[in-house]
Design a protein around this motif. Structure first.
Motif, PDB file in Angstrom:
ATOM      1  N   LEU A   1     -26.826  -3.546 -44.430  1.00 29.52           N
ATOM      2  CA  LEU A   1     -28.234  -3.035 -44.045  1.00 29.52           C
ATOM      3  C   LEU A   1     -28.423  -1.619 -45.083  1.00 29.52           C
ATOM      4  CD1 LEU A   1     -28.171  -3.908 -40.226  1.00 29.52           C
ATOM      5  CD2 LEU A   1     -29.553  -5.007 -42.100  1.00 29.52           C
ATOM      6  N   MET A   2     -27.444  -0.869 -45.071  1.00 29.45           N
ATOM      7  CA  MET A   2     -27.599   0.407 -46.037  1.00 29.45           C
ATOM      8  C   MET A   2     -27.986   0.007 -47.290  1.00 29.45           C
ATOM      9  SD  MET A   2     -24.454   2.441 -44.413  1.00 29.45           S
ATOM     10  CE  MET A   2     -24.471   3.565 -45.696  1.00 29.45           C
ATOM     11  N   ALA A   3     -27.532  -0.894 -47.957  1.00 28.23           N
ATOM     12  CA  ALA A   3     -27.869  -1.418 -49.108  1.00 28.23           C
ATOM     13  C   ALA A   3     -29.096  -2.124 -49.528  1.00 28.23           C
ATOM     14  CB  ALA A   3     -27.003  -2.480 -49.744  1.00 28.23           C
ATOM     15  N   ALA A   4     -29.607  -2.702 -48.375  1.00 27.89           N
ATOM     16  CA  ALA A   4     -31.128  -2.967 -48.324  1.00 27.89           C
ATOM     17  C   ALA A   4     -31.961  -2.091 -48.117  1.00 27.89           C
ATOM     18  CB  ALA A   4     -31.167  -4.010 -47.065  1.00 27.89           C
ATOM     19  N   GLY A   5     -31.687  -0.577 -47.960  1.00 27.13           N
ATOM     20  CA  GLY A   5     -32.396   0.437 -47.803  1.00 27.13           C
ATOM     21  C   GLY A   5     -33.016   0.582 -46.372  1.00 27.13           C
ATOM     22  N   CYS A   6     -32.202   0.201 -45.407  1.00 27.63           N
ATOM     23  CA  CYS A   6     -32.701   0.442 -43.785  1.00 27.63           C
ATOM     24  C   CYS A   6     -32.234   1.878 -43.584  1.00 27.63           C
ATOM     25  CB  CYS A   6     -32.038  -0.669 -43.025  1.00 27.63           C
ATOM     26  SG  CYS A   6     -32.591  -2.286 -43.440  1.00 27.63           S
ATOM     27  N   SER A   7     -32.903   2.494 -42.633  1.00 25.33           N
ATOM     28  CA  SER A   7     -32.595   3.591 -42.128  1.00 25.33           C
ATOM     29  C   SER A   7     -31.688   3.221 -40.742  1.00 25.33           C
ATOM     30  CB  SER A   7     -33.812   4.251 -41.693  1.00 25.33           C
ATOM     31  OG  SER A   7     -34.506   3.474 -40.460  1.00 25.33           O
ATOM     32  N   ASN A   8     -31.326   4.501 -39.984  1.00 31.23           N
ATOM     33  CA  ASN A   8     -30.525   4.306 -38.982  1.00 31.23           C
ATOM     34  C   ASN A   8     -31.047   3.784 -37.814  1.00 31.23           C
ATOM     35  OD1 ASN A   8     -28.265   5.482 -40.205  1.00 31.23           O
ATOM     36  ND2 ASN A   8     -28.294   7.270 -39.059  1.00 31.23           N
ATOM     37  N   ARG A   9     -32.491   4.145 -37.710  1.00 27.93           N
ATOM     38  CA  ARG A   9     -33.388   3.450 -36.948  1.00 27.93           C
ATOM     39  C   ARG A   9     -33.505   1.816 -37.034  1.00 27.93           C
ATOM     40  NH1 ARG A   9     -39.069   5.924 -36.354  1.00 27.93           N
ATOM     41  NH2 ARG A   9     -37.843   7.880 -35.967  1.00 27.93           N
ATOM     42  N   GLU A  10     -33.744   1.451 -38.113  1.00 25.55           N
ATOM     43  CA  GLU A  10     -33.849   0.037 -38.544  1.00 25.55           C
ATOM     44  C   GLU A  10     -32.502  -0.684 -38.257  1.00 25.55           C
ATOM     45  OE1 GLU A  10     -37.413   0.457 -41.944  1.00 25.55           O
ATOM     46  OE2 GLU A  10     -35.176   0.717 -42.341  1.00 25.55           O
ATOM     47  N   ILE A  11     -31.384  -0.035 -38.535  1.00 25.69           N
ATOM     48  CA  ILE A  11     -30.118  -0.604 -38.305  1.00 25.69           C
ATOM     49  C   ILE A  11     -29.930  -0.872 -36.855  1.00 25.69           C
ATOM     50  CG2 ILE A  11     -27.636  -0.341 -38.543  1.00 25.69           C
ATOM     51  CD1 ILE A  11     -28.114   1.205 -41.357  1.00 25.69           C
ATOM     52  N   SER A  12     -30.223   0.181 -36.319  1.00 27.35           N
ATOM     53  CA  SER A  12     -30.137   0.012 -34.631  1.00 27.35           C
ATOM     54  C   SER A  12     -31.090  -1.080 -34.133  1.00 27.35           C
ATOM     55  CB  SER A  12     -30.462   1.359 -34.006  1.00 27.35           C
ATOM     56  OG  SER A  12     -31.849   1.626 -33.804  1.00 27.35           O
ATOM     57  N   GLN A  13     -32.111  -1.394 -34.563  1.00 25.52           N
ATOM     58  CA  GLN A  13     -32.999  -2.216 -34.139  1.00 25.52           C
ATOM     59  C   GLN A  13     -32.404  -3.562 -34.402  1.00 25.52           C
ATOM     60  OE1 GLN A  13     -36.569  -1.229 -35.676  1.00 25.52           O
ATOM     61  NE2 GLN A  13     -37.157   0.326 -34.097  1.00 25.52           N
ATOM     62  N   ALA A  14     -31.925  -3.550 -35.618  1.00 24.50           N
ATOM     63  CA  ALA A  14     -31.232  -4.953 -36.073  1.00 24.50           C
ATOM     64  C   ALA A  14     -30.094  -5.471 -35.596  1.00 24.50           C
ATOM     65  CB  ALA A  14     -31.116  -4.944 -37.705  1.00 24.50           C
ATOM     66  N   MET A  15     -29.279  -4.546 -35.142  1.00 26.88           N
ATOM     67  CA  MET A  15     -27.822  -4.558 -34.622  1.00 26.88           C
ATOM     68  C   MET A  15     -27.933  -4.589 -32.990  1.00 26.88           C
ATOM     69  SD  MET A  15     -25.400  -3.141 -37.445  1.00 26.88           S
ATOM     70  CE  MET A  15     -23.989  -3.863 -36.638  1.00 26.88           C
ATOM     71  N   PHE A  16     -29.128  -4.141 -32.488  1.00 26.04           N
ATOM     72  CA  PHE A  16     -29.432  -4.088 -31.194  1.00 26.04           C
ATOM     73  C   PHE A  16     -28.239  -2.979 -30.444  1.00 26.04           C
ATOM     74  CE2 PHE A  16     -30.497  -8.361 -32.128  1.00 26.04           C
ATOM     75  CZ  PHE A  16     -31.750  -8.337 -31.460  1.00 26.04           C
ATOM     76  N   LYS A  17     -28.112  -1.836 -31.244  1.00 29.45           N
ATOM     77  CA  LYS A  17     -27.349  -0.744 -31.101  1.00 29.45           C
ATOM     78  C   LYS A  17     -28.172   0.301 -30.788  1.00 29.45           C
ATOM     79  CE  LYS A  17     -23.251  -2.480 -32.936  1.00 29.45           C
ATOM     80  NZ  LYS A  17     -22.101  -2.443 -31.998  1.00 29.45           N
ATOM     81  N   SER A  18     -27.523   1.569 -30.199  1.00 27.70           N
ATOM     82  CA  SER A  18     -28.427   2.794 -29.948  1.00 27.70           C
ATOM     83  C   SER A  18     -28.502   3.426 -31.317  1.00 27.70           C
ATOM     84  CB  SER A  18     -27.865   3.718 -28.822  1.00 27.70           C
ATOM     85  OG  SER A  18     -26.558   4.122 -29.480  1.00 27.70           O
ATOM     86  N   GLU A  19     -29.326   4.221 -31.761  1.00 25.84           N
ATOM     87  CA  GLU A  19     -29.304   4.972 -33.015  1.00 25.84           C
ATOM     88  C   GLU A  19     -28.278   5.830 -32.960  1.00 25.84           C
ATOM     89  OE1 GLU A  19     -32.819   7.313 -35.826  1.00 25.84           O
ATOM     90  OE2 GLU A  19     -33.090   6.488 -33.667  1.00 25.84           O
ATOM     91  N   GLY A  20     -27.688   6.466 -31.841  1.00 22.97           N
ATOM     92  CA  GLY A  20     -26.516   7.421 -31.948  1.00 22.97           C
ATOM     93  C   GLY A  20     -25.401   6.698 -32.479  1.00 22.97           C
ATOM     94  N   THR A  21     -25.037   5.325 -31.676  1.00 20.08           N
ATOM     95  CA  THR A  21     -23.924   4.500 -32.325  1.00 20.08           C
ATOM     96  C   THR A  21     -24.107   4.320 -33.679  1.00 20.08           C
ATOM     97  OG1 THR A  21     -23.799   3.570 -29.972  1.00 20.08           O
ATOM     98  CG2 THR A  21     -22.673   2.497 -31.637  1.00 20.08           C
ATOM     99  N   VAL A  22     -25.020   3.807 -34.226  1.00 18.15           N
ATOM    100  CA  VAL A  22     -25.156   3.701 -35.528  1.00 18.15           C
ATOM    101  C   VAL A  22     -24.991   4.921 -36.538  1.00 18.15           C
ATOM    102  CG1 VAL A  22     -27.018   2.793 -37.473  1.00 18.15           C
ATOM    103  CG2 VAL A  22     -26.854   1.582 -35.038  1.00 18.15           C
ATOM    104  N   LYS A  23     -25.437   5.785 -35.840  1.00 14.85           N
ATOM    105  CA  LYS A  23     -24.986   7.179 -36.693  1.00 14.85           C
ATOM    106  C   LYS A  23     -23.728   7.385 -36.864  1.00 14.85           C
ATOM    107  CE  LYS A  23     -26.417  11.868 -37.134  1.00 14.85           C
ATOM    108  NZ  LYS A  23     -27.030  13.045 -36.519  1.00 14.85           N
ATOM    109  N   ASN A  24     -22.867   7.051 -35.782  1.00 13.27           N
ATOM    110  CA  ASN A  24     -21.349   7.369 -35.619  1.00 13.27           C
ATOM    111  C   ASN A  24     -20.762   6.088 -36.613  1.00 13.27           C
ATOM    112  OD1 ASN A  24     -21.546   9.398 -34.020  1.00 13.27           O
ATOM    113  ND2 ASN A  24     -21.326   8.147 -32.262  1.00 13.27           N
ATOM    114  N   GLN A  25     -21.180   4.986 -36.626  1.00 13.69           N
ATOM    115  CA  GLN A  25     -20.480   3.913 -37.408  1.00 13.69           C
ATOM    116  C   GLN A  25     -20.635   4.128 -38.792  1.00 13.69           C
ATOM    117  OE1 GLN A  25     -22.109   0.479 -35.291  1.00 13.69           O
ATOM    118  NE2 GLN A  25     -20.246   0.099 -34.363  1.00 13.69           N
ATOM    119  N   VAL A  26     -21.976   4.695 -39.402  1.00 14.45           N
ATOM    120  CA  VAL A  26     -22.411   5.162 -40.570  1.00 14.45           C
ATOM    121  C   VAL A  26     -21.527   6.290 -41.019  1.00 14.45           C
ATOM    122  CG1 VAL A  26     -24.049   6.054 -42.132  1.00 14.45           C
ATOM    123  CG2 VAL A  26     -24.854   4.368 -40.643  1.00 14.45           C
ATOM    124  N   SER A  27     -21.157   7.138 -40.243  1.00 13.74           N
ATOM    125  CA  SER A  27     -20.226   8.019 -40.533  1.00 13.74           C
ATOM    126  C   SER A  27     -18.873   7.570 -40.764  1.00 13.74           C
ATOM    127  CB  SER A  27     -20.192   9.049 -39.391  1.00 13.74           C
ATOM    128  OG  SER A  27     -21.315   9.761 -39.398  1.00 13.74           O
TER     129      SER A  27
END
Length: 213
Positions: free
Chosen positions: A163-189
Protein backbone atom coordinates in the motif's frame (compact mmCIF):
# COMPACT_ATOMS: atom_id res chain seq x y z
CA UNK A 1 -3.96 26.29 8.55
CA UNK A 2 -0.76 25.25 6.76
CA UNK A 3 1.49 28.08 5.55
CA UNK A 4 2.79 27.38 2.04
CA UNK A 5 5.55 28.98 -0.05
CA UNK A 6 5.33 28.66 -3.86
CA UNK A 7 8.59 28.58 -5.85
CA UNK A 8 8.65 28.64 -9.67
CA UNK A 9 10.61 30.67 -12.21
CA UNK A 10 7.50 31.36 -14.32
CA UNK A 11 5.21 34.04 -12.93
CA UNK A 12 2.09 32.66 -14.65
CA UNK A 13 2.73 29.23 -13.13
CA UNK A 14 3.19 30.73 -9.68
CA UNK A 15 -0.04 32.70 -10.01
CA UNK A 16 -1.87 29.61 -11.23
CA UNK A 17 -0.69 27.49 -8.29
CA UNK A 18 -1.51 30.26 -5.82
CA UNK A 19 -4.99 30.67 -7.30
CA UNK A 20 -5.58 26.93 -7.10
CA UNK A 21 -4.40 26.66 -3.48
CA UNK A 22 -6.46 29.69 -2.44
CA UNK A 23 -9.56 27.55 -3.07
CA UNK A 24 -8.65 25.42 -0.03
CA UNK A 25 -9.51 26.63 3.46
CA UNK A 26 -6.74 24.41 4.84
CA UNK A 27 -3.87 26.37 3.28
CA UNK A 28 -2.45 29.88 3.43
CA UNK A 29 0.02 31.19 0.82
CA UNK A 30 2.65 33.12 2.78
CA UNK A 31 4.87 34.06 -0.15
CA UNK A 32 6.55 33.13 -3.41
CA UNK A 33 10.03 32.92 -4.96
CA UNK A 34 11.34 32.78 -8.53
CA UNK A 35 14.39 30.49 -8.18
CA UNK A 36 16.15 28.29 -5.66
CA UNK A 37 18.42 31.01 -4.31
CA UNK A 38 15.51 33.41 -3.85
CA UNK A 39 13.57 30.57 -2.19
CA UNK A 40 16.25 30.08 0.46
CA UNK A 41 16.15 33.80 1.29
CA UNK A 42 12.36 33.84 1.54
CA UNK A 43 12.25 30.60 3.56
CA UNK A 44 14.66 32.07 6.11
CA UNK A 45 12.46 35.17 6.34
CA UNK A 46 8.98 33.66 6.40
CA UNK A 47 9.54 30.15 7.83
CA UNK A 48 6.69 28.45 5.91
CA UNK A 49 5.33 25.05 6.97
CA UNK A 50 5.64 23.51 3.48
CA UNK A 51 7.39 24.58 0.27
CA UNK A 52 6.14 23.79 -3.25
CA UNK A 53 9.29 23.93 -5.40
CA UNK A 54 9.78 23.70 -9.16
CA UNK A 55 12.60 21.28 -9.91
CA UNK A 56 14.16 23.07 -12.91
CA UNK A 57 14.91 26.78 -12.46
CA UNK A 58 17.70 29.17 -13.44
CA UNK A 59 20.34 30.42 -10.96
CA UNK A 60 19.66 27.52 -8.57
CA UNK A 61 17.50 24.45 -9.23
CA UNK A 62 14.96 23.07 -6.80
CA UNK A 63 17.22 20.13 -6.00
CA UNK A 64 20.18 22.43 -5.30
CA UNK A 65 17.97 24.56 -3.07
CA UNK A 66 16.85 21.54 -1.03
CA UNK A 67 20.47 20.45 -0.65
CA UNK A 68 21.43 23.95 0.50
CA UNK A 69 18.60 24.03 3.05
CA UNK A 70 19.66 20.63 4.35
CA UNK A 71 23.25 21.87 4.77
CA UNK A 72 21.86 24.80 6.81
CA UNK A 73 19.84 22.36 8.97
CA UNK A 74 16.60 23.98 7.80
CA UNK A 75 14.00 21.26 8.32
CA UNK A 76 11.01 22.41 6.24
CA UNK A 77 9.32 19.78 4.04
CA UNK A 78 9.62 20.45 0.31
CA UNK A 79 7.36 19.04 -2.41
CA UNK A 80 8.92 19.08 -5.87
CA UNK A 81 6.52 20.12 -8.64
CA UNK A 82 7.46 19.50 -12.26
CA UNK A 83 6.19 18.78 -15.74
CA UNK A 84 8.91 16.15 -16.12
CA UNK A 85 8.60 12.49 -15.12
CA UNK A 86 12.28 11.54 -15.49
CA UNK A 87 13.03 8.84 -12.89
CA UNK A 88 16.55 10.18 -12.41
CA UNK A 89 15.13 13.55 -11.36
CA UNK A 90 12.89 11.74 -8.88
CA UNK A 91 15.88 9.87 -7.46
CA UNK A 92 17.93 13.08 -7.23
CA UNK A 93 15.04 14.87 -5.51
CA UNK A 94 14.57 12.06 -2.98
CA UNK A 95 18.27 11.87 -2.22
CA UNK A 96 18.52 15.64 -1.83
CA UNK A 97 15.94 15.49 0.95
CA UNK A 98 12.65 16.39 -0.77
CA UNK A 99 9.62 14.94 1.01
CA UNK A 100 7.28 14.82 -1.96
CA UNK A 101 7.28 14.79 -5.75
CA UNK A 102 4.25 15.60 -7.91
CA UNK A 103 3.56 16.44 -11.53
CA UNK A 104 2.05 19.89 -12.07
CA UNK A 105 -1.14 18.50 -13.58
CA UNK A 106 -2.41 17.14 -10.23
CA UNK A 107 -5.85 18.05 -8.95
CA UNK A 108 -6.38 20.49 -6.08
CA UNK A 109 -7.51 17.59 -3.87
CA UNK A 110 -4.31 15.62 -4.56
CA UNK A 111 -2.11 18.67 -4.00
CA UNK A 112 -3.81 19.54 -0.70
CA UNK A 113 -3.49 15.93 0.49
CA UNK A 114 0.19 15.94 -0.48
CA UNK A 115 0.82 19.14 1.49
CA UNK A 116 -0.99 17.69 4.51
CA UNK A 117 0.99 14.45 4.20
CA UNK A 118 4.45 16.05 4.21
CA UNK A 119 3.33 18.49 6.92
CA UNK A 120 2.64 15.44 9.12
CA UNK A 121 6.22 14.31 8.52
CA UNK A 122 5.45 11.66 5.92
CA UNK A 123 6.89 11.23 2.42
CA UNK A 124 4.74 11.24 -0.70
CA UNK A 125 5.35 10.44 -4.35
CA UNK A 126 2.59 10.18 -6.95
CA UNK A 127 1.95 6.50 -7.80
CA UNK A 128 2.52 7.25 -11.51
CA UNK A 129 5.93 8.69 -10.69
CA UNK A 130 6.71 5.82 -8.33
CA UNK A 131 6.21 3.45 -11.26
CA UNK A 132 8.69 5.48 -13.33
CA UNK A 133 11.25 5.28 -10.53
CA UNK A 134 10.80 1.54 -10.15
CA UNK A 135 11.20 1.03 -13.91
CA UNK A 136 14.40 3.04 -13.81
CA UNK A 137 15.74 1.00 -10.93
CA UNK A 138 15.43 -2.33 -12.70
CA UNK A 139 18.86 -3.95 -12.66
CA UNK A 140 20.33 -1.07 -10.66
CA UNK A 141 21.32 -0.72 -7.03
CA UNK A 142 20.80 2.48 -5.07
CA UNK A 143 22.95 4.14 -2.46
CA UNK A 144 20.43 4.37 0.36
CA UNK A 145 21.68 3.15 3.72
CA UNK A 146 19.87 -0.06 4.57
CA UNK A 147 20.36 -3.63 5.70
CA UNK A 148 21.30 -5.94 2.83
CA UNK A 149 19.12 -8.77 4.12
CA UNK A 150 16.13 -7.36 6.03
CA UNK A 151 14.33 -9.18 8.81
CA UNK A 152 11.45 -11.32 7.58
CA UNK A 153 8.13 -9.48 7.49
CA UNK A 154 4.67 -10.67 8.40
CA UNK A 155 1.89 -10.82 5.82
CA UNK A 156 0.33 -7.70 7.37
CA UNK A 157 3.62 -5.80 7.09
CA UNK A 158 3.96 -6.87 3.45
CA UNK A 159 0.42 -5.67 2.80
CA UNK A 160 1.29 -2.31 4.34
CA UNK A 161 4.45 -2.16 2.24
CA UNK A 162 2.43 -2.77 -0.94
CA UNK A 163 0.00 0.00 0.00
CA UNK A 164 2.95 2.31 0.68
CA UNK A 165 4.26 1.47 -2.80
CA UNK A 166 0.87 2.49 -4.21
CA UNK A 167 1.34 5.92 -2.66
CA UNK A 168 -1.19 5.48 0.16
CA UNK A 169 -0.97 7.66 3.25
CA UNK A 170 -1.26 6.22 6.77
CA UNK A 171 -4.90 7.32 6.83
CA UNK A 172 -5.65 5.53 3.55
CA UNK A 173 -3.83 2.40 4.75
CA UNK A 174 -5.82 2.42 7.99
CA UNK A 175 -9.07 2.62 6.01
CA UNK A 176 -8.01 -0.16 3.64
CA UNK A 177 -6.92 -2.47 6.46
CA UNK A 178 -9.63 -1.49 8.98
CA UNK A 179 -7.03 -0.48 11.57
CA UNK A 180 -6.56 2.69 13.57
CA UNK A 181 -4.19 5.29 12.13
CA UNK A 182 -2.01 4.94 15.24
CA UNK A 183 -1.66 1.19 14.72
CA UNK A 184 -0.73 1.70 11.07
CA UNK A 185 1.84 4.33 12.03
CA UNK A 186 3.48 1.84 14.40
CA UNK A 187 3.45 -0.91 11.76
CA UNK A 188 4.96 1.43 9.16
CA UNK A 189 7.73 2.19 11.65
CA UNK A 190 8.28 -1.57 12.08
CA UNK A 191 8.56 -1.96 8.29
CA UNK A 192 11.12 0.85 8.09
CA UNK A 193 13.07 -0.71 10.95
CA UNK A 194 13.15 -4.14 9.35
CA UNK A 195 14.35 -2.68 6.05
CA UNK A 196 16.86 -0.45 7.83
CA UNK A 197 15.75 2.70 6.05
CA UNK A 198 14.77 6.18 7.19
CA UNK A 199 11.53 6.86 5.32
CA UNK A 200 8.69 5.36 3.29
CA UNK A 201 10.17 6.15 -0.11
CA UNK A 202 13.43 4.39 0.67
CA UNK A 203 11.45 1.46 2.07
CA UNK A 204 9.56 1.02 -1.20
CA UNK A 205 12.67 1.37 -3.36
CA UNK A 206 14.63 -1.08 -1.19
CA UNK A 207 11.76 -3.59 -1.19
CA UNK A 208 11.63 -3.48 -4.99
CA UNK A 209 15.39 -3.84 -5.25
CA UNK A 210 15.34 -6.92 -3.00
CA UNK A 211 12.32 -8.41 -4.75
CA UNK A 212 10.13 -8.33 -1.62
CA UNK A 213 7.24 -6.70 -3.47
Amino acid sequence: MINVLVVDDQMLVREGIKSLLSLSDKLHIVGEAHNGQNAIEVINQLHPDVVLMDIRMPVMTGIEAVQALKSQSVDIPVIMLTTFDDHQLVMDAIQSGAKGYLLKDVSLETLVEAIETVHRGETLIQPAITEKVLQGLQGRSNDFDSFEQPEKMSEKELEILRLMAAGCSNREISQAMFKSEGTVKNQVSNVLGKLGVRDRTRAVLKAIELGII
